[in-house]
Design a protein around this motif. Structure first.
Motif, PDB file in Angstrom:
ATOM      1  N   PHE A  34       0.790  -1.147   0.137  1.00 35.07           N
ATOM      2  CA  PHE A  34      -0.080  -0.037   0.075  1.00 35.07           C
ATOM      3  C   PHE A  34       0.878   1.179  -0.043  1.00 35.07           C
ATOM      4  N   LEU A  35       1.927   1.364   0.828  1.00 42.44           N
ATOM      5  CA  LEU A  35       2.697   2.390   0.982  1.00 42.44           C
ATOM      6  C   LEU A  35       3.406   2.901  -0.443  1.00 42.44           C
ATOM      7  N   THR A  36       3.899   1.662  -0.952  1.00 43.20           N
ATOM      8  CA  THR A  36       4.768   1.838  -2.237  1.00 43.20           C
ATOM      9  C   THR A  36       3.766   2.185  -3.130  1.00 43.20           C
ATOM     10  N   ARG A  37       2.714   1.597  -3.430  1.00 43.13           N
ATOM     11  CA  ARG A  37       1.736   2.013  -4.691  1.00 43.13           C
ATOM     12  C   ARG A  37       1.151   3.298  -4.407  1.00 43.13           C
ATOM     13  N   ASN A  38       1.025   3.699  -3.445  1.00 43.82           N
ATOM     14  CA  ASN A  38       0.726   5.293  -3.166  1.00 43.82           C
ATOM     15  C   ASN A  38       1.836   6.295  -2.805  1.00 43.82           C
ATOM     16  N   PHE A  39       2.912   5.867  -3.188  1.00 46.63           N
ATOM     17  CA  PHE A  39       4.053   6.645  -3.256  1.00 46.63           C
ATOM     18  C   PHE A  39       4.494   7.261  -1.809  1.00 46.63           C
ATOM     19  N   TYR A  40       4.395   6.494  -0.679  1.00 46.59           N
ATOM     20  CA  TYR A  40       4.947   7.023   0.393  1.00 46.59           C
ATOM     21  C   TYR A  40       6.232   6.540   0.450  1.00 46.59           C
ATOM     22  N   PRO A  41       7.149   7.557   1.206  1.00 41.42           N
ATOM     23  CA  PRO A  41       8.520   7.462   1.243  1.00 41.42           C
ATOM     24  C   PRO A  41       8.869   6.007   2.099  1.00 41.42           C
TER      25      PRO A  41
END
Length: 159
Positions: A34-41
């Protein structure tokens, strides 16, 4: 919120991002995706164990966050933190305690205000106490990262 984190990292090169969550370790792969797909660092996930303890059926998410924040302060005593949370669980109270115990290690506290439907899933909202009367550290409130960013700029914490 992802844009807020990316802007913060762009203006403070090399700043660490540490995710402290009451989520259990068994959701780590899903949360990471989720974090990666939504461009969270990228950053370490400090998640909790799931299941019973010697005195309760479920582990305390609040205690997990408290202990994690204490560990971060002990391991990085020279850093000044921007604590980012929401008004759905105990973040305001936990961050207030952290600030009282480590006043020199907090630059600001940013609280995202949950929507009505998000608050239902989070189990309600916190009281939203007035914090700036008792400390010089800014407490920022907004429904999204853009609003929090604008307040960080207004307070001179970012350019």
């Amino acid at each position: 919120m992802a844009v807020l984190y990316e802007r913060l990292r762009a203006t403070h090169l090399g700043c660490p991002v540490i995710y402290v969550s009451t989520g259990a370790w068994n959701v780590a792969p899903t949360l990471s995706r989720f974090l990666t797909r939504n461009f969270y660092p990228p950053g370490p996930l400090l998640l909790t164990d799931w299941g019973p303890t010697h005195d309760r059926w479920f582990r305390s998410g609040r205690l997990h966050k408290e202990q994690s924040l204490g560990r971060i302060a002990a391991e990085f005593p020279q850093l000044k933190w921007l604590l980012v949370g929401d008004d759905g669980q105990h973040d305001e109270e936990l961050y207030g305690d952290f600030l009282r115990n480590h006043p020199d290690n907090v630059a600001a506290v940013a609280i995202r205000q949950l929507s009505s439907s998000e608050a239902v899933f989070a189990g309600g909202r916190s009281r939203g106490e007035e914090h700036e009367r008792t400390t010089r550290v800014p407490w920022l409130y907004a429904p999204d990262g853009a609003g929090l960013w604008d307040q960080l700029v207004a307070k001179g914490l970012v350019e």
